[in-house]
Scaffold this active site. Sequence first.
Site, short mmCIF file in Angstrom:
data_model
loop_
_atom_site.label_atom_id
_atom_site.label_comp_id
_atom_site.label_asym_id
_atom_site.label_seq_id
_atom_site.Cartn_x
_atom_site.Cartn_y
_atom_site.Cartn_z
N GLY A 42 -8.94 10.87 3.51
CA GLY A 42 -9.72 9.80 4.35
C GLY A 42 -8.63 8.35 4.09
N HIS A 43 -8.36 8.18 2.79
CA HIS A 43 -7.97 6.73 2.69
C HIS A 43 -6.50 6.63 3.24
CE1 HIS A 43 -5.25 7.17 -1.11
NE2 HIS A 43 -5.92 8.70 -0.98
N CYS A 81 9.67 6.42 -13.29
CA CYS A 81 9.52 5.54 -14.29
C CYS A 81 8.41 4.27 -14.36
CB CYS A 81 10.93 5.05 -14.14
SG CYS A 81 11.34 3.85 -12.92
#
Length: 408
Positions: A201-202, A327
Site C-alpha cells: 500500500g505505501h 553502507c
Amino acid sequence: MTRRVYFDHSATTPVHPEVVEEMYRFLKDNFGNPTSLHYFGQKARKAVEEAREKVAAAIGASPAEIVFTSGGTEADNMAIHGVAYTNRNRGNHIITSAVEHHAVLNTVKALGKQGFTVTILPVDQYGMVSVEDVAAAITDKTILITIMHANNEVGTIMPIAEIGRLAREKGILFHTDAVQSFGKIPVNVDELNVDLLSISGHKIYGPKGIGALYIRKGARWRQTLFHGGAQERLRRAGTENTPGIIGLGKAAELAMANMEKEAAYLTRLRDRLIREVTEKIDHVRLTGHPTKRLPNHASFCFEFIEGESMLLSLDLQGIAASSGSACTSGSLEPSHVLLAMGIPHEVAHGSIRITLGRDNTEEDIDYFLEVMPPIVERLRAMSPLDQETEFALSDRCNGCRASHSCHV
C-alpha cells in the site's frame, strides 16, 4: 527556510488526502471487527470486501483471489513458503534472480537450508533477467519461479509475461513481486501469466502496514506461516486491519484512475533529469535499463564518491533521495543489485536513486540540477579515490587533466 524536495518515492509515498479521509471514518466511527455478525461488524465487512474488489479490479483478478497482508514482505513470504511446502512432494527446486528484494532473496535462501535447491540467476548490465537463462535453469524438480516485475533500486522492468508463459508451459507456478510496479505501470495478472503477485500500500500513496497477495484460483498453495482464526478464507489468520485495507483499496482505485496521466508526466521529468545529470556531471553512469524502466525512476553511480556522503549533502540542501548502497545501514558492502549487474565495488558505492512522485515539479528538477554539481565537485575534491584517479590519469596522459575525455 530550506526548500524541501522529496525524491524517495520508491521507499515510501505520502498518503493521498482522499485515502486519509476514507481511513479516518474507520479509525473514528466504523470500528467494528469484520468477523462479527452484528451491525458494526457487518459494516466493516462490507467495506473490506469493497476494498478487495478495488484491488482485484486494479490487477484484473477476481476478489476471491486477493488476500490482505501486512505488506509486501509478508506477501512475498506467504507466496514462496506456501508454494514450496505445498508442492514439496512434487519437487524442491526454486528459481529466482540475483537482483530480487531481500524479502524474496532471503526467503529462498532460508528454504535452501531446509532441503530446497535454489538457483539464483544472473542479470545483464541493465539488471535484466534473460528468459533463456530461466528456461535453461528449469529441471523436472522445479516447483516455483519468482522474479520481480520491476527492480526497486535501478527501475528495470523484467520480461515477466514471457517468463510467465514459459512457466505455464512447463506447469511451474510463477510468482512476481510487483511492489514497485503496481500503480505505476499496467499490472494485469492474465497478461503477465502469473500465479501469485505481491503488492504494498505505501508505495502507491496508501498507508504503511498493508499489502496484498494475489493467488490464482486453483494454484497449488496453502497457508504455512500463520496459525489462528479463519480470516481471509483460512489463508491469513488474524483480525483484519480494516482502516489499512480501506486505504489500500482507495489508493488502488486512485492509482488506476490517474496512472496514464501521471506516468506520462513523470516520464517527462525523469528523462529530463537523466539527460541533464549525465550532461552536466562527468564520470556518472545511469544504472538500469535506459528505456525499459519505471516512469518515475532514475538511478546513477557517481564515480569517486560515497553514496552516503551525497545523500547527507543533499539532505542539508533539503533534498531527500536514497542510495542503492547498503553502507547507509552499516554494511561495508555496496548494493547486491549493482554488483550483480557487474558494476565494480568502488563505483557501486557511489550510487544514488531519485524516484519521483505526483507532487514533484519542473522546479524540483531545476533545484536538484542546481545543487548536485557543486556537491559532486566538493566531495570529489575531498575524495582519496578521485585523487588517486587524477594521479593515474595525469601520469598516463602526460599531464592532460582537462576533462579526461581522452578515455585512456
